[in-house]
Design a protein around this motif. Sequence first.
Motif, mmCIF file in Angstrom:
data_model
loop_
_atom_site.group_PDB
_atom_site.id
_atom_site.type_symbol
_atom_site.label_atom_id
_atom_site.label_comp_id
_atom_site.label_asym_id
_atom_site.label_seq_id
_atom_site.Cartn_x
_atom_site.Cartn_y
_atom_site.Cartn_z
ATOM 1 N N GLY A 34 0.835 -1.196 0.000
ATOM 2 C CA GLY A 34 0.000 0.000 0.000
ATOM 3 C C GLY A 34 0.865 1.238 0.000
ATOM 4 N N CYS A 35 0.275 2.325 -0.502
ATOM 5 C CA CYS A 35 1.005 3.584 -0.540
ATOM 6 C C CYS A 35 -0.076 4.660 -0.536
ATOM 7 N N SER A 36 -0.108 5.465 0.515
ATOM 8 C CA SER A 36 -1.188 6.443 0.600
ATOM 9 C C SER A 36 -0.724 7.679 1.360
ATOM 10 N N GLU A 37 -1.507 8.754 1.221
ATOM 11 C CA GLU A 37 -1.160 10.008 1.882
ATOM 12 C C GLU A 37 -1.941 10.105 3.189
ATOM 13 N N LEU A 38 -1.222 10.316 4.289
ATOM 14 C CA LEU A 38 -1.878 10.456 5.582
ATOM 15 C C LEU A 38 -2.388 11.890 5.740
ATOM 16 N N GLU A 39 -3.177 12.115 6.786
ATOM 17 C CA GLU A 39 -3.788 13.435 6.979
ATOM 18 C C GLU A 39 -2.763 14.561 7.093
ATOM 19 N N ASP A 40 -1.620 14.240 7.710
ATOM 20 C CA ASP A 40 -0.608 15.295 7.872
ATOM 21 C C ASP A 40 0.287 15.441 6.632
ATOM 22 N N GLY A 41 -0.066 14.753 5.559
ATOM 23 C CA GLY A 41 0.685 14.917 4.311
ATOM 24 C C GLY A 41 1.820 13.925 4.132
ATOM 25 N N THR A 42 2.102 13.112 5.174
ATOM 26 C CA THR A 42 3.149 12.098 5.046
ATOM 27 C C THR A 42 2.663 10.976 4.119
ATOM 28 N N ILE A 43 3.556 10.519 3.242
ATOM 29 C CA ILE A 43 3.216 9.370 2.398
ATOM 30 C C ILE A 43 3.608 8.113 3.173
ATOM 31 N N GLU A 44 2.643 7.234 3.381
ATOM 32 C CA GLU A 44 2.940 6.012 4.126
ATOM 33 C C GLU A 44 3.042 4.834 3.157
ATOM 34 N N ILE A 45 4.160 4.126 3.264
ATOM 35 C CA ILE A 45 4.383 2.967 2.401
ATOM 36 C C ILE A 45 4.295 1.711 3.269
ATOM 37 N N LEU A 46 3.439 0.785 2.889
ATOM 38 C CA LEU A 46 3.315 -0.461 3.638
ATOM 39 C C LEU A 46 4.158 -1.530 2.947
ATOM 40 N N ASP A 58 15.619 -5.316 5.714
ATOM 41 C CA ASP A 58 16.259 -4.078 6.166
ATOM 42 C C ASP A 58 16.907 -3.346 4.997
ATOM 43 N N ALA A 59 17.578 -4.115 4.123
ATOM 44 C CA ALA A 59 18.247 -3.519 2.973
ATOM 45 C C ALA A 59 17.226 -2.864 2.044
ATOM 46 N N ILE A 60 16.081 -3.505 1.897
ATOM 47 C CA ILE A 60 15.036 -2.950 1.022
ATOM 48 C C ILE A 60 14.514 -1.622 1.582
ATOM 49 N N GLN A 61 14.340 -1.563 2.893
ATOM 50 C CA GLN A 61 13.899 -0.289 3.494
ATOM 51 C C GLN A 61 14.900 0.816 3.215
ATOM 52 N N GLU A 62 16.192 0.474 3.346
ATOM 53 C CA GLU A 62 17.232 1.478 3.074
ATOM 54 C C GLU A 62 17.215 1.884 1.607
ATOM 55 N N ASP A 63 16.999 0.919 0.707
ATOM 56 C CA ASP A 63 16.965 1.223 -0.720
ATOM 57 C C ASP A 63 15.777 2.121 -1.069
ATOM 58 N N ILE A 64 14.640 1.870 -0.434
ATOM 59 C CA ILE A 64 13.455 2.711 -0.678
ATOM 60 C C ILE A 64 13.728 4.132 -0.183
ATOM 61 N N GLU A 65 14.333 4.225 1.015
ATOM 62 C CA GLU A 65 14.651 5.552 1.559
ATOM 63 C C GLU A 65 15.597 6.304 0.633
ATOM 64 N N LYS A 76 7.038 7.643 5.351
ATOM 65 C CA LYS A 76 7.503 6.662 6.335
ATOM 66 C C LYS A 76 7.140 5.266 5.834
ATOM 67 N N ILE A 77 7.978 4.307 6.225
ATOM 68 C CA ILE A 77 7.748 2.926 5.817
ATOM 69 C C ILE A 77 7.241 2.159 7.028
#
Lengths: 163, 251
Positions: A34-46, A58-65, A76-77
């Motif tokens: 999932g990938c959506s915009e939260l109320e405060d404007g943060t994009i949340e990636i599931l 862990d490596a994938i999280q770093e690569d996404i960042e 935020k992931i």
Amino acid sequence: MVTERVARVQRVLEQVMDPELPFLTVTELGMIRGCSELEDGTIEILLTPTYSGCPATDAIQEDIEAALSPMETRFKIRVVHAPTWTTDWISDAAREKMRQNGIAPPEGSSADKAFLLGKAQEVPCPRCNGKDTKLVSPFGSTACKAHYQCNACAEPFDHFKCF
Amino acid sequence: MAKLGHEWILRLGDDALVLAQRLSEWCSHGPALEEDIALSNIALDLLGQARALLTLAGEREGQGRDEDALAYFRTDREFSNALLVEVPNGHFGDTIVRQMLFDQFALLRYEALAGQSAEPEVAAIAAKAVKEVRYHAAHSAQWVVRLGDGTDESHNKVQESLNVLWPYTQELFEDDAVSQACAAAGVLPLNASYHARWKEQVLAILEEATLNCPETSALLTGGREGKHTEHLSYLLAEMQVLQRTYPGAKW
């Protein structure tokens, strides 16, 4: 709702490769849930891991960042465990890419528990396409793969387990 | 609905963590390359389960402890794993018999957890673990059969493994206030309730392996309340030494 900002993030995520299968993206493997915009404007990636202990998570999280950092967007992931990741989410196109890269893709659906019931599953050789192959070990080079060998051309190969 | 305390999640996490540490001792010492990789893979799955469970237990406890704080900064008396998983590896047959006895239990427990709705976060971790443990259980059962129904030497060796490990299995099915609270909340059945199913499955494997189920009333217990064998202290000393020496070290 898919806003323009969400769509831009999704396009970037479609470029992030899996570190262990560098010819497939994390999107193609079904790890982005999932990938959506939260109320405060943060994009949340599931993000969901393939196996509980997969060290690539862990490596994938770093690569996404790293991939998203030039966008200067707040994101935020979040790692989610439900629904449970399954190889059923891997597309036919991605399975074909595995084959081209010497890895036998998962065959059929995860509902098939043939291996667990002690029956040998037919896994065609990704090199010669021969059907006469043997299971060397149910645990291969990574948690998601089993080790096979082709009886016809003798090629040792990884099989992405049906999971 | 009020959530249960963290102790029961910690038990699941500690079982997985301690067995993961034990199995990882096989890394580079396996009897064959394939088995070396298999045992390391299983250790990795268990470690992943432990990380998710300890993280959740820490959140539930509300004292600011994360997975690392719980893994590296608790003493042996604060660990609540069953004694079975801390038993030293011995030879490959000892390890595989221990694994089979635990896998059959873990599978029943995770299946029960995955199917309940009272604790959705734990159910999600369990649903994933079920898939992994099915592979572990198939692997350990096949090896018990291969060794038991193998040569006289392999048969005698794993029969002895079974005789030594059997008294540790009773503890898995004991209940106390923590497991009774889980049962009352509809999260997990009483541990005693899947003893029969476990025994049925284990006996089927032993029969195919031509092994005899030990007749013993010996009972080794205490792990759930922190009363461990001395083996756990040595295991923790090795697992915790770096974080104890350089707290918070990262690489």
